[in-house]
Design a protein around this motif. Sequence first.
Motif, short mmCIF file in Angstrom:
data_model
loop_
_atom_site.label_atom_id
_atom_site.label_comp_id
_atom_site.label_asym_id
_atom_site.label_seq_id
_atom_site.Cartn_x
_atom_site.Cartn_y
_atom_site.Cartn_z
N GLN A 40 0.84 -1.19 0.00
CA GLN A 40 0.00 0.00 0.00
C GLN A 40 0.88 1.25 0.00
O GLN A 40 2.10 1.15 0.09
N LEU A 41 0.25 2.41 -0.11
CA LEU A 41 0.95 3.69 -0.08
C LEU A 41 0.83 4.30 1.31
O LEU A 41 -0.03 3.90 2.10
N PHE A 42 1.68 5.29 1.59
CA PHE A 42 1.70 5.94 2.90
C PHE A 42 1.88 7.44 2.74
O PHE A 42 2.51 7.90 1.78
N ILE A 43 1.37 8.20 3.71
CA ILE A 43 1.50 9.66 3.69
C ILE A 43 2.48 10.08 4.77
O ILE A 43 2.34 9.72 5.93
N ASP A 44 3.47 10.88 4.37
CA ASP A 44 4.48 11.37 5.29
C ASP A 44 3.85 12.45 6.18
O ASP A 44 3.50 13.53 5.69
N PRO A 45 3.69 12.17 7.48
CA PRO A 45 3.05 13.15 8.36
C PRO A 45 3.85 14.43 8.53
O PRO A 45 3.30 15.48 8.85
N GLY A 46 5.15 14.38 8.25
CA GLY A 46 5.98 15.57 8.35
C GLY A 46 5.85 16.49 7.15
O GLY A 46 6.16 17.68 7.23
N LEU A 47 5.39 15.95 6.03
CA LEU A 47 5.24 16.75 4.81
C LEU A 47 3.79 17.12 4.50
O LEU A 47 3.54 18.11 3.82
N CYS A 48 2.85 16.33 4.97
CA CYS A 48 1.44 16.55 4.67
C CYS A 48 1.00 17.95 5.11
O CYS A 48 1.26 18.36 6.25
N ILE A 49 0.34 18.67 4.20
CA ILE A 49 -0.14 20.02 4.52
C ILE A 49 -1.66 20.06 4.70
O ILE A 49 -2.26 21.13 4.72
N ASN A 50 -2.27 18.91 4.83
CA ASN A 50 -3.71 18.80 5.10
C ASN A 50 -4.58 19.46 4.04
O ASN A 50 -5.61 20.04 4.36
N CYS A 51 -4.18 19.34 2.80
CA CYS A 51 -4.93 20.00 1.73
C CYS A 51 -6.17 19.22 1.31
O CYS A 51 -7.03 19.76 0.62
N ASP A 52 -6.26 17.94 1.67
CA ASP A 52 -7.41 17.09 1.37
C ASP A 52 -7.47 16.61 -0.08
O ASP A 52 -8.39 15.91 -0.47
N ALA A 53 -6.49 16.98 -0.89
CA ALA A 53 -6.52 16.60 -2.31
C ALA A 53 -6.47 15.09 -2.48
O ALA A 53 -7.18 14.53 -3.31
N CYS A 54 -5.64 14.41 -1.70
CA CYS A 54 -5.50 12.96 -1.83
C CYS A 54 -6.79 12.23 -1.49
O CYS A 54 -7.19 11.30 -2.18
N ARG A 55 -7.43 12.66 -0.42
CA ARG A 55 -8.64 11.99 0.03
C ARG A 55 -9.74 12.07 -1.01
O ARG A 55 -10.46 11.09 -1.25
N THR A 56 -9.86 13.20 -1.66
CA THR A 56 -10.97 13.39 -2.59
C THR A 56 -10.81 12.59 -3.89
O THR A 56 -11.81 12.33 -4.56
N VAL A 57 -9.58 12.20 -4.24
CA VAL A 57 -9.39 11.45 -5.49
C VAL A 57 -9.24 9.95 -5.29
O VAL A 57 -9.24 9.19 -6.26
N CYS A 58 -9.13 9.49 -4.06
CA CYS A 58 -8.91 8.07 -3.81
C CYS A 58 -10.15 7.25 -4.19
O CYS A 58 -11.20 7.39 -3.57
#
Length: 85
Positions: A40-58
């Motif tokens: 699976q893929l993972f999100i780097d919590p140190g880089l994530c800017i909480n833009c929500d773009a990833c969630r909306t396209v999954c």
Amino acid sequence: MTYVITSLCIGSKDTSCVEVCPVDAIHPAPEDERFDDMEQLFIDPGLCINCDACRTVCPNEAIYARAAVPPEEASSIQRNAAFYA
């Protein structure tokens, strides 16, 4: 708050989220040598800017805000953090 990719990504590993992430926080990307080895893929919590773009396209609805991860997917929080440890 950051986002977490849950086990719903396993088996699909759709990279739509990688393509829309403005800060390259989702790994392994298809061009990474570990891509085929990871389930699976993972999100780097140190880089994530909480833009929500990833969630909306999954297409698998596998991405949640950390505070909204369903109880049955709580282990995904630790699995995501371990990938970046």
